[in-house]
Design a protein around this motif. Structure first.
Motif, mmCIF file in Angstrom:
data_model
loop_
_atom_site.group_PDB
_atom_site.id
_atom_site.type_symbol
_atom_site.label_atom_id
_atom_site.label_comp_id
_atom_site.label_asym_id
_atom_site.label_seq_id
_atom_site.Cartn_x
_atom_site.Cartn_y
_atom_site.Cartn_z
ATOM 1 N N ALA A 407 -10.833 2.734 44.029
ATOM 2 C CA ALA A 407 -12.074 2.386 43.332
ATOM 3 C C ALA A 407 -12.797 3.651 42.873
ATOM 4 O O ALA A 407 -13.313 3.710 41.748
ATOM 5 C CB ALA A 407 -12.973 1.563 44.249
ATOM 6 N N TYR A 408 -12.827 4.647 43.724
ATOM 7 C CA TYR A 408 -13.499 5.909 43.420
ATOM 8 C C TYR A 408 -12.857 6.572 42.204
ATOM 9 O O TYR A 408 -13.544 7.022 41.281
ATOM 10 C CB TYR A 408 -13.401 6.809 44.656
ATOM 11 C CG TYR A 408 -14.230 8.066 44.620
ATOM 12 C CD1 TYR A 408 -15.503 8.091 45.164
ATOM 13 C CD2 TYR A 408 -13.732 9.240 44.082
ATOM 14 C CE1 TYR A 408 -16.267 9.253 45.158
ATOM 15 C CE2 TYR A 408 -14.476 10.408 44.062
ATOM 16 C CZ TYR A 408 -15.752 10.398 44.618
ATOM 17 O OH TYR A 408 -16.497 11.550 44.597
ATOM 18 N N ILE A 409 -11.536 6.639 42.195
ATOM 19 C CA ILE A 409 -10.823 7.302 41.098
ATOM 20 C C ILE A 409 -10.911 6.493 39.818
ATOM 21 O O ILE A 409 -11.084 7.048 38.724
ATOM 22 C CB ILE A 409 -9.359 7.563 41.493
ATOM 23 C CG1 ILE A 409 -9.302 8.607 42.618
ATOM 24 C CG2 ILE A 409 -8.540 8.032 40.298
ATOM 25 C CD1 ILE A 409 -7.908 8.933 43.094
ATOM 26 N N ILE A 410 -10.817 5.160 39.905
ATOM 27 C CA ILE A 410 -10.871 4.331 38.706
ATOM 28 C C ILE A 410 -12.220 4.467 38.011
ATOM 29 O O ILE A 410 -12.301 4.653 36.794
ATOM 30 C CB ILE A 410 -10.573 2.857 39.060
ATOM 31 C CG1 ILE A 410 -9.078 2.681 39.381
ATOM 32 C CG2 ILE A 410 -10.963 1.930 37.906
ATOM 33 C CD1 ILE A 410 -8.714 1.290 39.841
ATOM 34 N N ILE A 411 -13.312 4.375 38.764
ATOM 35 C CA ILE A 411 -14.643 4.492 38.165
ATOM 36 C C ILE A 411 -14.814 5.856 37.509
ATOM 37 O O ILE A 411 -15.295 5.981 36.380
ATOM 38 C CB ILE A 411 -15.735 4.254 39.218
ATOM 39 C CG1 ILE A 411 -15.723 2.800 39.682
ATOM 40 C CG2 ILE A 411 -17.115 4.600 38.659
ATOM 41 C CD1 ILE A 411 -16.660 2.517 40.834
ATOM 42 N N GLY A 412 -14.398 6.908 38.228
ATOM 43 C CA GLY A 412 -14.512 8.244 37.668
ATOM 44 C C GLY A 412 -13.642 8.444 36.443
ATOM 45 O O GLY A 412 -14.031 9.134 35.499
ATOM 46 N N SER A 413 -12.463 7.828 36.417
ATOM 47 C CA SER A 413 -11.535 8.014 35.303
ATOM 48 C C SER A 413 -11.991 7.270 34.050
ATOM 49 O O SER A 413 -11.866 7.777 32.931
ATOM 50 C CB SER A 413 -10.135 7.541 35.703
ATOM 51 O OG SER A 413 -9.627 8.319 36.765
ATOM 52 N N VAL A 414 -12.502 6.056 34.207
ATOM 53 C CA VAL A 414 -12.919 5.257 33.057
ATOM 54 C C VAL A 414 -14.019 5.977 32.285
ATOM 55 O O VAL A 414 -14.057 5.942 31.057
ATOM 56 C CB VAL A 414 -13.394 3.861 33.512
ATOM 57 C CG1 VAL A 414 -14.092 3.123 32.382
ATOM 58 C CG2 VAL A 414 -12.204 3.047 34.002
ATOM 59 N N THR A 415 -14.923 6.627 32.985
ATOM 60 C CA THR A 415 -16.030 7.322 32.321
ATOM 61 C C THR A 415 -15.759 8.818 32.163
ATOM 62 O O THR A 415 -16.111 9.411 31.146
ATOM 63 C CB THR A 415 -17.328 7.128 33.122
ATOM 64 O OG1 THR A 415 -17.127 7.585 34.471
ATOM 65 C CG2 THR A 415 -17.708 5.659 33.166
ATOM 66 N N GLY A 416 -15.139 9.428 33.159
ATOM 67 C CA GLY A 416 -14.934 10.875 33.127
ATOM 68 C C GLY A 416 -13.896 11.307 32.111
ATOM 69 O O GLY A 416 -14.051 12.358 31.469
ATOM 70 N N GLY A 417 -12.838 10.532 31.927
ATOM 71 C CA GLY A 417 -11.795 10.881 30.966
ATOM 72 C C GLY A 417 -12.323 11.013 29.546
ATOM 73 O O GLY A 417 -12.108 12.048 28.885
ATOM 74 N N PRO A 418 -13.019 9.995 29.024
ATOM 75 C CA PRO A 418 -13.577 10.128 27.670
ATOM 76 C C PRO A 418 -14.562 11.288 27.537
ATOM 77 O O PRO A 418 -14.602 11.960 26.498
ATOM 78 C CB PRO A 418 -14.278 8.774 27.459
ATOM 79 C CG PRO A 418 -13.527 7.824 28.330
ATOM 80 C CD PRO A 418 -13.147 8.624 29.533
ATOM 81 N N LEU A 419 -15.360 11.545 28.568
ATOM 82 C CA LEU A 419 -16.292 12.669 28.501
ATOM 83 C C LEU A 419 -15.548 14.004 28.500
ATOM 84 O O LEU A 419 -15.936 14.940 27.797
ATOM 85 C CB LEU A 419 -17.275 12.613 29.670
ATOM 86 C CG LEU A 419 -18.321 11.493 29.595
ATOM 87 C CD1 LEU A 419 -19.149 11.435 30.876
ATOM 88 C CD2 LEU A 419 -19.252 11.689 28.397
ATOM 89 N N LEU A 420 -14.459 14.100 29.278
ATOM 90 C CA LEU A 420 -13.626 15.307 29.232
ATOM 91 C C LEU A 420 -13.074 15.501 27.822
ATOM 92 O O LEU A 420 -13.084 16.612 27.286
ATOM 93 C CB LEU A 420 -12.477 15.196 30.232
ATOM 94 C CG LEU A 420 -11.421 16.307 30.174
ATOM 95 C CD1 LEU A 420 -12.029 17.659 30.522
ATOM 96 C CD2 LEU A 420 -10.244 15.997 31.106
ATOM 97 N N GLY A 421 -12.601 14.416 27.214
ATOM 98 C CA GLY A 421 -12.094 14.494 25.846
ATOM 99 C C GLY A 421 -13.166 14.928 24.860
ATOM 100 O O GLY A 421 -12.907 15.706 23.936
ATOM 101 N N LEU A 422 -14.399 14.450 25.051
ATOM 102 C CA LEU A 422 -15.496 14.790 24.139
ATOM 103 C C LEU A 422 -15.861 16.273 24.243
ATOM 104 O O LEU A 422 -16.024 16.953 23.219
ATOM 105 C CB LEU A 422 -16.711 13.919 24.456
ATOM 106 C CG LEU A 422 -17.942 14.132 23.581
ATOM 107 C CD1 LEU A 422 -17.641 13.772 22.137
ATOM 108 C CD2 LEU A 422 -19.114 13.289 24.096
ATOM 109 N N PHE A 423 -16.004 16.784 25.467
ATOM 110 C CA PHE A 423 -16.311 18.203 25.626
ATOM 111 C C PHE A 423 -15.162 19.070 25.107
ATOM 112 O O PHE A 423 -15.400 20.126 24.497
ATOM 113 C CB PHE A 423 -16.588 18.522 27.096
ATOM 114 C CG PHE A 423 -17.965 18.132 27.556
ATOM 115 C CD1 PHE A 423 -19.071 18.872 27.187
ATOM 116 C CD2 PHE A 423 -18.157 17.012 28.352
ATOM 117 C CE1 PHE A 423 -20.343 18.518 27.610
ATOM 118 C CE2 PHE A 423 -19.428 16.644 28.785
ATOM 119 C CZ PHE A 423 -20.523 17.400 28.410
#
Length: 637
Positions: A407-423
């Motif tokens: 759950a921890y990784i999924i929540i972080g990945s759903v939001t963190g991945g696109p933000l990593l791509g944006l930066f």
């Protein structure tokens, strides 16, 4: 099982940990009582050194989920989980070479200030909202997870555990700010490692030595370090960790405000880089403890798995169950482990509370409301208290999210991945514009959300997750160790067989069924990041991105990389040049911040008034007026 009551001594040890954490907050509140700046409260006035910052980074990453869920992951799926060490190594290099120097020279308290200068205010606001949503959910898991696990094993009241975690965090965050967070992290990291070592040493003694632990792990198939299957549907392989895990670690250390806030708190960019690499050593030490703890779990429970036998309700309870089985004969040691679990929770939650306050002040208050530094300090402390209360309220939602780790990784990945791509889009692609950034971010969120929802709706079958065999054959007999007296009746054989499908290959599955499966949860982050990058790049090129001019200091330059300076040094040495770069100008930047945070914040509303020129102009300072004009020109295109 023998008496496993949680005695007074254990509660005293636990209370001492909470008390010391609270006292650290009181100490820094007293030391900094004359400082009335929100910058001092949120970034420590940029006075910290590498060692405490590195330990704080390690403690924040090694949460209660590390103590409870990660050893259970090794117990169920094998020591291949230790390949996360490679992920952290690669993620640390990417962070140090690309993201850290850019954020440090800009001097932003919140990383989302960058998005406004590089793209526009809409993207900054969207990124901030996404981060707040993700962090509040993750905070709920961090508070609820360990409280639930310990409630089931030692019968600690669930809401006492939740309330004590959030209350102590809120207390020292509100009083001491980032300095209190960093130094309590240092203390709590020591407690976490001590708790791990207490369990590991006792398990080794009971089982008869380290060689027995490894022998049992080998016979049980737990020493499965190298699996090079390229099938993306597999849960854990070498490639899921090297590719997907590296993306997750880069997000955690490269662009999350909690990590960047610590880099900005350092005296110089060299100190910040050193902190990242020292942190890597701490991460590796923790993973060594994690993997060996998981192998100890298997060695002790190889003939009677408590989860399959119904003694516990979740794999997250395996470590507390082991503690109560083997450490109750030593008063205080179960309390030490309880303190270790809650130290992990405190370190994560305190970091989240502090960074939520920082992001809210910098992104949602300063750009729209003018307040004095004294008022902003009061607002920052009030927000720390507010988010502590929110975490208690959100803890109730965590119960529907399944296992803590996934759950921890999924929540972080759903939001963190696109933000990593944006930066990454903004820093690595000078032609990227606001239209490309917005379309890429939205597309990345949709892609990551779709693959994660697919896993929730239709979980991957054992053929893809490959859980290793668990046995209940010995649950009807009493073991020889005096601390382990199991009398639970074994479950039917059919229950045990559900975990013995490790040899079935993906070729044996129905092709139609495979088509509907989601990839490994470790890939969710990179799917979101690559989608954002791809769509953002295409959209920018189609909307005139090549015509725009971007301030070079907002993008990655070759001088940012230590490799560039290393090869320059070699070139000059081989040519016999006497001039070399000064140690304080490593990577092209002086040890002083190259942008005054106050001047940047004043300009984030993009007003056209010119700020007063400094009396002595530093050539490394960013011309904010030029940045503003460039962004306005970009938006007009």
């Amino acid at each position: 099982m023998e008496d496993t009551s949680f005695g007074v001594t254990n509660y005293v040890v636990f209370a001492l940990m909470l008390g010391v954490s609270a006292c650290i907050g009181v100490y820094f509140a007293w030391v900094d009582r004359r400082k009335n700046s929100s910058g001092d409260f949120l970034t420590a006035g940029r006075t910290l050194t590498a060692l405490p910052v590195s330990m704080s980074l390690t403690a924040s990453a090694m949460s209660a989920i590390t103590v409870l869920s990660n050893p259970a992951e090794v117990y169920r799926f094998g020591a291949i989980f230790g390949l996360f060490c490679i992920s952290y190594f690669l993620g640390t290099i990417i962070t140090s070479e690309i993201f850290l120097p850019i954020f440090y020279r800009l001097g932003f308290t919140s990383t989302y200030e960058y998005l406004e200068l590089r793209f526009n205010k809409t993207i900054r606001l969207l990124g901030t909202v996404i981060f707040l949503f993700q962090t509040i959910l993750v905070g709920g898991i961090s508070v609820y997870g360990p409280a639930l696990a310990l409630n089931k094993v030692i019968n600690m009241n669930l809401w006492i555990g939740i309330s004590s975690t959030a209350a102590v965090c809120t207390f020292y965050c509100t009083l001491g700010g980032i300095k209190a967070v960093v130094w309590t992290d240092v203390f709590q990291l020591g407690i976490m490692l001590s708790g791990f070592l207490a369990v590991v040493i006792k398990a080794v003694i009971i089982q008869g030595g380290v060689s027995v632990i490894f022998s049992d792990a080998q016979q049980g198939g737990r020493l499965n370090f190298w699996d090079f299957d390229i099938n993306p549907l597999r849960r854990h392989t070498f490639w899921t960790f090297v590719i997907g895990g590296t993306s997750i670690c880069t997000t955690v250390y490269g662009v999350t405000p909690a990590a960047v806030q610590r880099y900005i708190s350092c005296k110089s960019v060299t100190q910040a880089r050193l902190a990242v690499y020292i942190n890597l050593l701490g991460i590796w030490s923790c993973f060594l403890c994690i993997v060996f703890s998981g192998l100890c779990l298997y060695s002790v429970y190889k003939d009677c798995d408590p989860w399959t036998a119904g003694q516990i309700s979740s794999p997250d309870q395996l470590m507390p169950n082991l503690v109560m089985d083997i450490l109750t004969v030593h008063p205080g040691l179960p309390g030490l482990f309880l303190a270790a679990v809650y130290s992990g929770s405190l370190s994560t939650v305190s970091s989240l509370i502090n960074v939520l306050a920082a992001v809210t002040v910098e992104d949602l208050i300063k750009p729209y409301v003018r307040r004095s530094e004294r008022h902003l300090l009061v607002i920052s402390k009030a927000l720390s208290f507010f988010y502590g209360v929110v975490f208690i309220a959100m803890a109730g939602l965590a119960s529907v999210l399944g296992g803590m780790l996934q759950a921890y990784i999924i929540i972080g990945s759903v939001t963190g991945g696109p933000l990593l791509g944006l930066f990454s889009l903004g820093m690595l692609c000078p032609f990227a514009n606001s239209k490309g950034g917005l379309s890429g971010l939205i597309s990345g969120l949709i892609a990551a959300l779709c693959v994660s929802l697919g896993e929730v709706i239709s979980p991957s079958p054992p053929e893809m997750t490959r859980p290793l065999p668990l046995s209940t054959a010995g649950c009807n007999s009493t073991t020889t160790a005096p601390q382990l007296n199991w009398t639970t009746t074994a479950l039917p054989e059919a229950t045990r067989l559900a975990f013995t499908t490790t040899q079935q290959s993906s070729e044996d599955m129905d092709p139609v069924a495979v088509a509907w499966l989601s990839p490994s949860y470790l890939y969710y982050n990179i799917i979101g990041a690559l989608t954002t990058l791809a769509v953002g790049t295409i959209a920018s090129l189609l909307t005139g991105g090549l015509k725009q001019k971007v301030e070079p200091r907002l993008t990655f330059q070759k001088e940012d990389s230590t490799l560039y300076h290393f090869f320059e040094f070699l070139r000059k040495t081989l040519r016999g040049d006497k001039q070399t770069s000064h140690s304080n100008h490593v990577c092209g930047f002086s040890s002083e911040p190259t942008v005054h945070r106050e001047s940047v914040v004043k300009e984030t509303s993009f007003k056209t008034s010119t700020p007063p020129e400094p009396q002595v102009r530093n050539p490394n300072w960013v011309d904010v007026k030029t940045l503003t004009a460039a962004v306005q020109h970009q938006d007009s295109i």
